[in-house]
Design a protein around this motif. Sequence first.
Motif, PDB file in Angstrom:
ATOM      1  N   GLU A 151       0.643  -1.222   0.091  1.00  0.00           N
ATOM      2  CA  GLU A 151      -0.144   0.088   0.235  1.00  0.00           C
ATOM      3  C   GLU A 151       0.903   1.349   0.021  1.00  0.00           C
ATOM      4  O   GLU A 151       0.724   2.248  -0.693  1.00  0.00           O
ATOM      5  CB  GLU A 151      -0.732  -0.010   1.253  1.00  0.00           C
ATOM      6  N   PHE A 152       1.956   1.118   0.922  1.00  0.00           N
ATOM      7  CA  PHE A 152       2.752   2.512   0.879  1.00  0.00           C
ATOM      8  C   PHE A 152       3.552   2.509  -0.414  1.00  0.00           C
ATOM      9  O   PHE A 152       3.527   3.851  -1.164  1.00  0.00           O
ATOM     10  CB  PHE A 152       3.825   1.994   2.028  1.00  0.00           C
ATOM     11  N   ALA A 153       3.962   1.308  -0.943  1.00  0.00           N
ATOM     12  CA  ALA A 153       4.511   1.548  -2.318  1.00  0.00           C
ATOM     13  C   ALA A 153       3.570   1.901  -3.313  1.00  0.00           C
ATOM     14  O   ALA A 153       4.157   2.890  -4.292  1.00  0.00           O
ATOM     15  CB  ALA A 153       4.994   0.138  -2.754  1.00  0.00           C
ATOM     16  N   MET A 154       2.345   1.705  -3.433  1.00  0.00           N
ATOM     17  CA  MET A 154       1.216   2.298  -4.490  1.00  0.00           C
ATOM     18  C   MET A 154       1.017   3.888  -4.198  1.00  0.00           C
ATOM     19  O   MET A 154       1.136   4.559  -5.242  1.00  0.00           O
ATOM     20  CB  MET A 154       0.186   1.463  -4.262  1.00  0.00           C
ATOM     21  N   ALA A 297       4.098  11.795   7.828  1.00  0.00           N
ATOM     22  CA  ALA A 297       5.678  12.087   7.954  1.00  0.00           C
ATOM     23  C   ALA A 297       6.575  11.325   7.105  1.00  0.00           C
ATOM     24  O   ALA A 297       7.452  11.900   6.449  1.00  0.00           O
ATOM     25  CB  ALA A 297       6.040  12.306   9.331  1.00  0.00           C
ATOM     26  N   ALA A 298       6.484  10.047   7.328  1.00  0.00           N
ATOM     27  CA  ALA A 298       6.935   9.238   6.453  1.00  0.00           C
ATOM     28  C   ALA A 298       6.824   9.287   4.849  1.00  0.00           C
ATOM     29  O   ALA A 298       7.926   9.396   4.088  1.00  0.00           O
ATOM     30  CB  ALA A 298       6.752   7.671   6.633  1.00  0.00           C
ATOM     31  N   MET A 299       5.635   9.453   4.380  1.00  0.00           N
ATOM     32  CA  MET A 299       5.362   9.958   3.048  1.00  0.00           C
ATOM     33  C   MET A 299       6.032  11.012   2.572  1.00  0.00           C
ATOM     34  O   MET A 299       6.803  11.140   1.561  1.00  0.00           O
ATOM     35  CB  MET A 299       4.067   9.908   2.784  1.00  0.00           C
ATOM     36  N   SER A 300       6.014  12.030   3.352  1.00  0.00           N
ATOM     37  CA  SER A 300       6.538  13.531   2.994  1.00  0.00           C
ATOM     38  C   SER A 300       7.937  13.252   3.233  1.00  0.00           C
ATOM     39  O   SER A 300       8.688  14.073   2.234  1.00  0.00           O
ATOM     40  CB  SER A 300       6.231  14.631   4.023  1.00  0.00           C
ATOM     41  N   PHE A 301       8.582  12.497   3.975  1.00  0.00           N
ATOM     42  CA  PHE A 301      10.053  12.281   4.020  1.00  0.00           C
ATOM     43  C   PHE A 301      10.837  11.697   2.687  1.00  0.00           C
ATOM     44  O   PHE A 301      11.713  12.231   2.378  1.00  0.00           O
ATOM     45  CB  PHE A 301      10.489  11.566   5.323  1.00  0.00           C
ATOM     46  N   VAL A 302      10.227  10.698   2.281  1.00  0.00           N
ATOM     47  CA  VAL A 302      10.616   9.991   1.235  1.00  0.00           C
ATOM     48  C   VAL A 302      10.464  10.614  -0.197  1.00  0.00           C
ATOM     49  O   VAL A 302      11.179  10.729  -0.995  1.00  0.00           O
ATOM     50  CB  VAL A 302       9.876   8.650   0.944  1.00  0.00           C
ATOM     51  N   ILE A 303       9.307  11.629  -0.010  1.00  0.00           N
ATOM     52  CA  ILE A 303       9.216  12.414  -1.301  1.00  0.00           C
ATOM     53  C   ILE A 303      10.085  13.385  -1.575  1.00  0.00           C
ATOM     54  O   ILE A 303      10.689  13.620  -2.518  1.00  0.00           O
ATOM     55  CB  ILE A 303       7.523  12.852  -1.392  1.00  0.00           C
ATOM     56  N   ALA A 304       9.927  14.406  -0.427  1.00  0.00           N
ATOM     57  CA  ALA A 304      11.151  15.399  -0.476  1.00  0.00           C
ATOM     58  C   ALA A 304      12.403  15.000  -0.569  1.00  0.00           C
ATOM     59  O   ALA A 304      13.238  15.625  -1.209  1.00  0.00           O
ATOM     60  CB  ALA A 304      10.819  16.043   0.813  1.00  0.00           C
ATOM     61  N   GLY A 305      12.700  13.872   0.061  1.00  0.00           N
ATOM     62  CA  GLY A 305      14.126  13.244  -0.122  1.00  0.00           C
ATOM     63  C   GLY A 305      14.642  12.841  -1.513  1.00  0.00           C
ATOM     64  O   GLY A 305      15.555  12.939  -1.939  1.00  0.00           O
ATOM     65  N   GLY A 306      13.657  12.133  -1.929  1.00  0.00           N
ATOM     66  CA  GLY A 306      13.779  11.455  -3.459  1.00  0.00           C
ATOM     67  C   GLY A 306      14.136  12.290  -4.427  1.00  0.00           C
ATOM     68  O   GLY A 306      14.800  12.212  -5.099  1.00  0.00           O
ATOM     69  N   VAL A 307      13.265  13.189  -4.201  1.00  0.00           N
ATOM     70  CA  VAL A 307      13.521  14.693  -5.368  1.00  0.00           C
ATOM     71  C   VAL A 307      14.656  15.528  -5.075  1.00  0.00           C
ATOM     72  O   VAL A 307      15.287  15.706  -6.082  1.00  0.00           O
ATOM     73  CB  VAL A 307      12.329  15.378  -5.438  1.00  0.00           C
TER      74      VAL A 307
END
Length: 347
Positions: A151-154, A297-307
């Motif tokens: 679910e997190f990956a999707m 917070a986990a989702m915002s972390f991986v999105i901001a960090g990835g870009v």
Amino acid sequence: MADLTQTTTAPHPARRWLQKFRGAWGATLLLLALVALVDWPQFGPTVIFAAQALLGTAPFILFAVLAVAYLKASGAETLLAKAFEGNTARMIVMAALLGGLSPFCSCQVIPFIAALLAVGAPLAAVMAFWLASPLMDPAMFAITSGTLGFEFAMAKTLAAVGLGLMGGFGTWALARSPIFAEPLRERPAVGGCCGVKKPFSGAPVWKFWTEDARRDTFREAALENGLFLLKWLTLAYVIEALMLHYVPAEWIAGLLGGTGLMPILLGALVGAPAYLNGYAAVPLVDALLAQGMTQGAAMSFVIAGGVSCIPAAIAVWALVKPRVFAAYLGFAVTGAMLAGVIWQAVA
């Protein structure tokens, strides 16, 4: 007459050995050495934790490595050109979809993007691709699914495409503003940062094994990506073990836990400069979630960090002026916060 003959001395064997253990491998050995020196009883559990985590992720790593090698050997890079045909709105949608689903990071296609920009491809479509491409690919999806759940990956995949759409249409809307006027550097640095050989041209050849060059590409890509994932995930799992043991869960829960927008905002602001590699971030997020980090917070972390991670950021910085690069980061942080808020609401 002076002797102009130059002789080259082979590097000392010890130096060659040390060169192999720079970067991720060196950091892993350094961390394990420090644990052995200051807390020997924890050395064994740390190694065991990392080894078990790698074994548990091995099927996902294998699938990811073979999938990426297949796509590269078949010449699927040529499909990227489809994203930059037609009207601007269509280009933005296609660029966001291909960026969020393709196995090619921004820095791997710098020469391709530079050529498109040089002949007048809309910056809006390029921005959509740049924002989406570092966030998700087959390898990232497999590893994220195995560690953080399907679910997190999707959700991250949808966030990647959504961020590309937001940045693309936002850039299109502001195309006549001073921010995006004459966006390109005079002499862009178009060298790639991923060490990837020139892609095949023409239509993809899905039965790649019929050609020697494509078989060689498959083998080289599988080996390169396998070692790449192994070294970064090994480092990440060692860090995860140390975080779970040494970092108080109460501290993480107090900073990135709880309700409201603040944990999501902090996740985006911390994620933007926090990590160099998106694959290594997955186990770190798993550890943070175990210690009280909220889903948003986990989702915002991986999105901001990835870009904003170093390879992706360099890809953009190499081609555009600083004000456009600042807009790229602004889209990243804003999109990361929106993705965090939405995921927090539905998770």
